[in-house]
Design a protein around this motif. Structure first.
Motif, PDB file in Angstrom:
ATOM      1  N   ASN A   9       0.865  -1.183   0.000  1.00  0.00           N
ATOM      2  CA  ASN A   9       0.000   0.000   0.000  1.00  0.00           C
ATOM      3  C   ASN A   9       0.902   1.233   0.000  1.00  0.00           C
ATOM      4  N   LYS A  11       0.065   4.214  -0.410  1.00  0.00           N
ATOM      5  CA  LYS A  11      -0.645   5.405   0.090  1.00  0.00           C
ATOM      6  C   LYS A  11      -0.408   6.575  -0.866  1.00  0.00           C
ATOM      7  N   HIS A  95      -9.740   0.960   4.312  1.00  0.00           N
ATOM      8  CA  HIS A  95      -8.490   1.225   5.041  1.00  0.00           C
ATOM      9  C   HIS A  95      -8.775   2.189   6.190  1.00  0.00           C
ATOM     10  N   GLU A  97      -7.197   4.597   7.438  1.00  0.00           N
ATOM     11  CA  GLU A  97      -6.951   6.024   7.186  1.00  0.00           C
ATOM     12  C   GLU A  97      -8.160   6.636   6.484  1.00  0.00           C
ATOM     13  N   GLU A 169      -5.691  -5.122  10.415  1.00  0.00           N
ATOM     14  CA  GLU A 169      -4.737  -4.045  10.667  1.00  0.00           C
ATOM     15  C   GLU A 169      -5.123  -3.301  11.939  1.00  0.00           C
ATOM     16  N   ALA A 173      -1.132  -0.011  15.279  1.00  0.00           N
ATOM     17  CA  ALA A 173       0.126  -0.583  14.771  1.00  0.00           C
ATOM     18  C   ALA A 173       0.513   0.000  13.406  1.00  0.00           C
ATOM     19  N   ILE A 174      -0.402   0.753  12.789  1.00  0.00           N
ATOM     20  CA  ILE A 174      -0.138   1.247  11.435  1.00  0.00           C
ATOM     21  C   ILE A 174       0.768   2.468  11.465  1.00  0.00           C
ATOM     22  N   GLY A 175       1.908   2.344  10.815  1.00  0.00           N
ATOM     23  CA  GLY A 175       2.829   3.476  10.681  1.00  0.00           C
ATOM     24  C   GLY A 175       3.484   3.901  11.978  1.00  0.00           C
ATOM     25  N   GLY A 214      -1.499  -6.501   8.857  1.00  0.00           N
ATOM     26  CA  GLY A 214      -0.946  -5.198   8.483  1.00  0.00           C
ATOM     27  C   GLY A 214      -0.719  -4.346   9.709  1.00  0.00           C
ATOM     28  N   GLY A 215       0.411  -3.627   9.716  1.00  0.00           N
ATOM     29  CA  GLY A 215       0.733  -2.742  10.835  1.00  0.00           C
ATOM     30  C   GLY A 215       2.197  -2.859  11.191  1.00  0.00           C
ATOM     31  N   SER A 216       3.024  -1.950  10.592  1.00  0.00           N
ATOM     32  CA  SER A 216       4.463  -1.930  10.854  1.00  0.00           C
ATOM     33  C   SER A 216       5.138  -3.270  10.554  1.00  0.00           C
ATOM     34  N   ALA A 217       4.659  -3.948   9.516  1.00  0.00           N
ATOM     35  CA  ALA A 217       5.361  -5.164   9.064  1.00  0.00           C
ATOM     36  C   ALA A 217       6.664  -4.731   8.387  1.00  0.00           C
ATOM     37  N   LEU A 235      -0.307  -6.827   4.437  1.00  0.00           N
ATOM     38  CA  LEU A 235      -0.546  -5.563   3.745  1.00  0.00           C
ATOM     39  C   LEU A 235       0.488  -4.606   4.339  1.00  0.00           C
ATOM     40  N   GLY A 237       2.647  -0.968   4.424  1.00  0.00           N
ATOM     41  CA  GLY A 237       2.710   0.440   4.074  1.00  0.00           C
ATOM     42  C   GLY A 237       4.149   0.894   3.933  1.00  0.00           C
ATOM     43  N   GLY A 238       4.708   1.456   5.008  1.00  0.00           N
ATOM     44  CA  GLY A 238       6.045   2.068   4.961  1.00  0.00           C
ATOM     45  C   GLY A 238       7.118   1.213   4.314  1.00  0.00           C
TER      46      GLY A 238
HETATM   47  C1  PEP Z   1      -1.087   0.232   6.029  1.00  0.00           C
HETATM   48  O1  PEP Z   1      -1.242   1.432   5.929  1.00  0.00           O
HETATM   49  O2  PEP Z   1      -1.902  -0.546   5.515  1.00  0.00           O
HETATM   50  C2  PEP Z   1       0.060  -0.263   6.787  1.00  0.00           C
HETATM   51  C3  PEP Z   1       0.064  -1.502   7.191  1.00  0.00           C
HETATM   52  O3  PEP Z   1       1.069   0.655   7.020  1.00  0.00           O
HETATM   53  P1  PEP Z   1       2.466   0.352   7.754  1.00  0.00           P
HETATM   54  O4  PEP Z   1       3.025  -0.914   7.177  1.00  0.00           O
HETATM   55  O5  PEP Z   1       3.312   1.557   7.424  1.00  0.00           O
HETATM   56  O6  PEP Z   1       2.179   0.232   9.203  1.00  0.00           O
END
Ligand code: PEP
Length: 258
Positions: A9, A11, A95, A97, A169, A173-175, A214-217, A235, A237-238
């Protein structure tokens, strides 16, 4: 056996086609060599078709970060599932966000309509669910996530549900750099996602649905999630914006491949 899946993702990043293509060119050959994992890149709409074009002869697929439910009409700025089908196989919906920024446009009811519309157009929804920190600390995670899952898939046929992807997610934990514990994520996925699907659509259907964390993976923690029996990938993100993404997918292949 469920084929593992990793979705990137991006973003609101790499939205200029030139920068998106430069990044994809830098990772695609190594990604291409990874077997037994489905890989999905989800660029912003502005670079989506360029990325789809460069990957058209590869096994790496492309997803959108959102979709409207209506097929066409007076919906300024919106993108319908039908507009995506030439470039995409997947679309992220719900999502956190978007749920936070657009409470009506990304409500449970809207997510449900989006899921129906995507499935009707032959696209695979990646439905995001997850609790916020307050709900987590109040012990409401199972209830919140279970309700989001029920609302998203209500009334769909078991066959349609079986082909969908869900991303658990936890919002906190996201970002944030603070990933959930793999054991906790596995438990929530088992009880509040696969368990709820089994109750509504039958165990056989629930067993077919791919459920991601998903979440800071990151490349460093991915193996500990992929080792969990209920977690079918991530999933991301960063970490999906860096060359590290290749290593993260390799970790899933190493643990879950074949
Ligand atoms: C996301 O936004 O779906 C996500 C999992 O972000 P991050 O990996 O940066 O936590």
């Amino acid at each position: 056996m469920r084929v593992p899946l990793v979705a990137a993702n991006w973003k609101m990043n790499l939205g200029k086609p030139t920068e998106a293509l430069e990044f994809v060119r830098s990772i695609r050959h190594r990604l291409q060599e990874i077997e037994h994992v489905d890989i999905v890149l989800c660029p912003p709409f502005t670079s989506l078709f360029a990325v789809a074009e460069i990957l058209s002869r590869s096994r790496i697929t492309v997803g959108a970060q959102n979709s409207h439910w209506e097929p066409k009409g007076a919906f300024t700025g919106e993108i319908s599932p039908a507009m995506l089908t030439e470039a995409c196989r997947y679309a992220i919906v719900g999502h956190s966000e978007r749920r936070a920024m657009r409470s009506e446009a990304e409500s449970d009811a809207a997510v449900h309509r989006k899921v129906q519309a995507l499935v009707a157009n032959g696209l695979t929804p990646i439905v995001c669910v997850g609790e916020n920190l307050q709900q987590n600390e109040a012990g409401q995670t199972q209830e919140v996530v279970g309700a989001q899952v029920s609302a998203a898939f209500e009334g769909l046929s078991p066959d349609s549900v079986a082909g969908c992807v869900i991303a658990y997610e936890p919002i906190w934990a996201i970002g944030t750099g603070k990933a959930a514990s793999p054991v906790d994520a596995n438990r929530i996925i088992n009880l509040a996602i696969r368990g709820v699907l089994a109750g509504a659509f039958g165990e056989a259907t629930a067993q077919k649905v791919r459920i991601l964390y998903g979440g800071s993976a990151t490349a460093d923690n991915m193996a500990s999630f992929a080792e969990m029996p209920e977690i079918d990938g991530a999933l991301v993100g960063g970490a999906s914006l860096k060359p590290e993404f290749v290593k993260l997918v390799e970790e899933v292949a190493r643990v879950r491949g074949k």
